[in-house]
Design a protein around this motif. Structure first.
Motif, PDB file in Angstrom:
ATOM      1  N   SER A   5       0.846  -1.188   0.000  1.00 27.06           N
ATOM      2  CA  SER A   5       0.000   0.000   0.000  1.00 27.06           C
ATOM      3  C   SER A   5       0.883   1.241   0.000  1.00 27.06           C
ATOM      4  O   SER A   5       1.914   1.285   0.671  1.00 27.06           O
ATOM      5  N   ILE A   6       0.459   2.238  -0.775  1.00 26.75           N
ATOM      6  CA  ILE A   6       1.215   3.483  -0.930  1.00 26.75           C
ATOM      7  C   ILE A   6       0.288   4.655  -0.625  1.00 26.75           C
ATOM      8  O   ILE A   6      -0.867   4.681  -1.076  1.00 26.75           O
ATOM      9  N   LEU A   7       0.780   5.612   0.117  1.00 25.64           N
ATOM     10  CA  LEU A   7       0.038   6.837   0.411  1.00 25.64           C
ATOM     11  C   LEU A   7       0.658   7.982  -0.366  1.00 25.64           C
ATOM     12  O   LEU A   7       1.848   8.271  -0.214  1.00 25.64           O
ATOM     13  N   ALA A   8      -0.139   8.622  -1.214  1.00 27.55           N
ATOM     14  CA  ALA A   8       0.313   9.796  -1.966  1.00 27.55           C
ATOM     15  C   ALA A   8      -0.330  11.036  -1.359  1.00 27.55           C
ATOM     16  O   ALA A   8      -1.561  11.106  -1.227  1.00 27.55           O
ATOM     17  N   LEU A   9       0.495  12.008  -1.001  1.00 30.86           N
ATOM     18  CA  LEU A   9       0.011  13.268  -0.442  1.00 30.86           C
ATOM     19  C   LEU A   9       0.082  14.339  -1.517  1.00 30.86           C
ATOM     20  O   LEU A   9       1.133  14.529  -2.139  1.00 30.86           O
ATOM     21  N   THR A  10      -1.000  15.051  -1.735  1.00 29.89           N
ATOM     22  CA  THR A  10      -1.046  16.033  -2.806  1.00 29.89           C
ATOM     23  C   THR A  10      -1.832  17.267  -2.389  1.00 29.89           C
ATOM     24  O   THR A  10      -2.808  17.166  -1.643  1.00 29.89           O
ATOM     25  N   ASP A  11      -1.385  18.425  -2.873  1.00 29.47           N
ATOM     26  CA  ASP A  11      -2.141  19.661  -2.672  1.00 29.47           C
ATOM     27  C   ASP A  11      -2.974  20.003  -3.902  1.00 29.47           C
ATOM     28  O   ASP A  11      -3.543  21.096  -3.992  1.00 29.47           O
ATOM     29  N   LEU A  12      -3.018  19.077  -4.862  1.00 26.69           N
ATOM     30  CA  LEU A  12      -3.813  19.195  -6.087  1.00 26.69           C
ATOM     31  C   LEU A  12      -3.278  20.244  -7.052  1.00 26.69           C
ATOM     32  O   LEU A  12      -3.955  20.597  -8.017  1.00 26.69           O
ATOM     33  N   SER A  13      -2.064  20.742  -6.817  1.00 31.80           N
ATOM     34  CA  SER A  13      -1.417  21.627  -7.782  1.00 31.80           C
ATOM     35  C   SER A  13      -0.843  20.779  -8.912  1.00 31.80           C
ATOM     36  O   SER A  13      -0.894  19.545  -8.871  1.00 31.80           O
ATOM     37  N   ALA A  32       0.296  -2.677  -5.805  1.00 27.67           N
ATOM     38  CA  ALA A  32      -0.087  -2.154  -4.498  1.00 27.67           C
ATOM     39  C   ALA A  32      -1.361  -1.314  -4.575  1.00 27.67           C
ATOM     40  O   ALA A  32      -1.732  -0.798  -5.636  1.00 27.67           O
ATOM     41  N   LEU A  33      -2.012  -1.180  -3.450  1.00 19.15           N
ATOM     42  CA  LEU A  33      -3.139  -0.265  -3.299  1.00 19.15           C
ATOM     43  C   LEU A  33      -2.596   1.153  -3.153  1.00 19.15           C
ATOM     44  O   LEU A  33      -1.640   1.382  -2.407  1.00 19.15           O
ATOM     45  N   LEU A  34      -3.201   2.100  -3.848  1.00 15.00           N
ATOM     46  CA  LEU A  34      -2.796   3.495  -3.743  1.00 15.00           C
ATOM     47  C   LEU A  34      -3.856   4.275  -2.985  1.00 15.00           C
ATOM     48  O   LEU A  34      -5.034   4.249  -3.346  1.00 15.00           O
ATOM     49  N   LYS A  35      -3.440   4.959  -1.941  1.00 22.28           N
ATOM     50  CA  LYS A  35      -4.314   5.866  -1.209  1.00 22.28           C
ATOM     51  C   LYS A  35      -3.890   7.297  -1.526  1.00 22.28           C
ATOM     52  O   LYS A  35      -2.693   7.606  -1.505  1.00 22.28           O
ATOM     53  N   ILE A  36      -4.854   8.137  -1.826  1.00 26.58           N
ATOM     54  CA  ILE A  36      -4.557   9.530  -2.150  1.00 26.58           C
ATOM     55  C   ILE A  36      -5.196  10.414  -1.096  1.00 26.58           C
ATOM     56  O   ILE A  36      -6.388  10.294  -0.805  1.00 26.58           O
ATOM     57  N   MET A  37      -4.398  11.308  -0.541  1.00 32.00           N
ATOM     58  CA  MET A  37      -4.840  12.154   0.571  1.00 32.00           C
ATOM     59  C   MET A  37      -4.497  13.603   0.298  1.00 32.00           C
ATOM     60  O   MET A  37      -3.410  13.914  -0.209  1.00 32.00           O
ATOM     61  N   TYR A  38      -5.401  14.488   0.636  1.00 26.75           N
ATOM     62  CA  TYR A  38      -5.139  15.915   0.482  1.00 26.75           C
ATOM     63  C   TYR A  38      -4.190  16.377   1.595  1.00 26.75           C
ATOM     64  O   TYR A  38      -4.401  16.094   2.781  1.00 26.75           O
ATOM     65  N   ALA A  39      -3.140  17.086   1.187  1.00 18.15           N
ATOM     66  CA  ALA A  39      -2.191  17.640   2.159  1.00 18.15           C
ATOM     67  C   ALA A  39      -1.612  18.919   1.576  1.00 18.15           C
ATOM     68  O   ALA A  39      -0.837  18.861   0.619  1.00 18.15           O
ATOM     69  N   PRO A  40      -1.978  20.077   2.096  1.00 17.41           N
ATOM     70  CA  PRO A  40      -1.456  21.338   1.569  1.00 17.41           C
ATOM     71  C   PRO A  40      -0.001  21.533   1.953  1.00 17.41           C
ATOM     72  O   PRO A  40       0.540  20.800   2.799  1.00 17.41           O
ATOM     73  N   ALA A  41       0.643  22.504   1.335  1.00 18.39           N
ATOM     74  CA  ALA A  41       2.037  22.804   1.660  1.00 18.39           C
ATOM     75  C   ALA A  41       2.166  23.126   3.142  1.00 18.39           C
ATOM     76  O   ALA A  41       1.450  23.982   3.670  1.00 18.39           O
ATOM     77  N   GLY A  42       3.058  22.439   3.803  1.00 14.83           N
ATOM     78  CA  GLY A  42       3.277  22.683   5.226  1.00 14.83           C
ATOM     79  C   GLY A  42       2.180  22.171   6.121  1.00 14.83           C
ATOM     80  O   GLY A  42       2.142  22.512   7.315  1.00 14.83           O
ATOM     81  N   PHE A  43       1.262  21.353   5.584  1.00 17.87           N
ATOM     82  CA  PHE A  43       0.124  20.849   6.360  1.00 17.87           C
ATOM     83  C   PHE A  43      -0.595  22.004   7.056  1.00 17.87           C
ATOM     84  O   PHE A  43      -0.896  21.944   8.249  1.00 17.87           O
ATOM     85  N   ALA A  44      -0.857  23.066   6.303  1.00 15.85           N
ATOM     86  CA  ALA A  44      -1.263  24.329   6.909  1.00 15.85           C
ATOM     87  C   ALA A  44      -2.761  24.555   6.997  1.00 15.85           C
ATOM     88  O   ALA A  44      -3.210  25.310   7.851  1.00 15.85           O
ATOM     89  N   ALA A  45      -3.571  23.952   6.120  1.00  9.73           N
ATOM     90  CA  ALA A  45      -4.985  24.310   6.094  1.00  9.73           C
ATOM     91  C   ALA A  45      -5.825  23.139   5.620  1.00  9.73           C
ATOM     92  O   ALA A  45      -5.355  22.296   4.849  1.00  9.73           O
TER      93      ALA A  45
END
Length: 293
Positions: A5-13, A32-45
């Protein structure tokens, strides 16, 4: 690496979408299973309603485009705590190299560093403009200790098509101490030759490991600051992935001293895979259990 399993963090830019594409290619290669999670720059908002909809669409497009299983992580808080908690249930985290210029980042490190410290899982920092594709050459930083063989094995398993180069740089710090103690030049040169010979012998042992033979494995030695020499070697060989281990340290220790992994993360031009000591230890335990009668 047994990547299920892989977690991809993206701010959608645009850069964040390339990070997801890199993670999707790896998920495809490893089944592998791919998990996609929203994560802004610096985990700020936290994510807004529009971001949540775009994330759902991205998951669908990625699943169809790569032919893999994709799961959307519903937590949209955009916090480090949420990302670290999700990372604990994955085998690899893929994150972009966006720079956090906040005061917190100055003292506690960049997002990838903080995530490593909290989750203790391998983290791939994706920098390349090439969103997907196999790595052509992987450069592995080894310290010649007992964990080095496991780290090389994990690098070989990460991309079975790549040429793997092991690199060790021995520091000349002890030479300075010998000079300060007024030791002769002949003795210092002998010490230097001994260090180089030991490094070559140990690298040969590592390259002869059975699991490493599936890749083309070469070795090189440098003499100077390991992080700086690794960056120089990466530019010389044009390696598109650096692999480096990291021992567990407090944020204050990293801030005051700076680990090799931390300096590589901040200075390398290629993708960087940082493997924490905990992940190396878990692999060693699984191998020992498998080998037990």
């Amino acid at each position: 690496m047994n990547i299920q399993s892989i977690l991809a963090l993206t701010d959608l830019s645009a850069r964040g979408l390339r990070t997801v594409a890199r993670a999707a290619f790896l998920a495809q290669a490893h089944g592998a299973l791919l998990k996609i999670m929203y994560a802004p720059a610096g985990f700020a908002a936290p994510a807004d309603a529009g971001a949540a909809l775009r994330l759902a669409a991205l998951c669908l497009e990625t699943a169809e485009g790569f032919g893999i299983l994709v799961k959307k992580v519903d937590d949209a808080s955009g916090s480090l705590d949420a990302a670290a908690e999700e990372a604990r249930w994955c085998d690899l985290v893929v994150i972009g190299d966006d720079v956090d210029r906040s005061l917190a980042a100055f003292f506690h490190g960049q997002p990838a560093e903080r995530l490593l410290r909290r989750a203790a899982k391998p983290v791939l920092v994706s920098r390349s403009d090439a969103a997907a594709g196999n790595y052509a050459r992987i450069l592995v930083a080894v310290d010649l200790g007992r964990d080095s063989g496991t780290l090389v094995d994990m690098a070989c398993a990460f991309d079975g098509t790549a040429e793997v180069e092991m690199f060790h740089a021995f520091s000349p710090a002890y030479e300075g101490k010998l000079r300060y103690a007024d030791v002769s030049t002949r003795v210092i040169e002998h010490y230097r030759d001994t260090c180089a010979r030991h490094a070559r012998e140990r690298l040969l042992q590592l390259s002869d490991a059975s699991s490493a033979r599936r890749n083309r494995v070469v070795a090189a030695i440098g003499r100077a600051d390991p992080a700086r020499q690794l960056a120089v070697q990466q530019q010389y060989t044009r390696a598109d992935l650096l692999v480096v281990g990291k021992r567990r340290r407090a944020a204050l220790a990293d801030f005051l001293c700076g680990s090799v992994a931390q300096r590589v993360l901040r200075g390398a031009a290629s993708d960087v895979l940082v493997v924490p000591h905990d992940a190396i230890a878990r692999r060693q335990e699984r191998r020992a259990a498998a080998a037990a009668p």
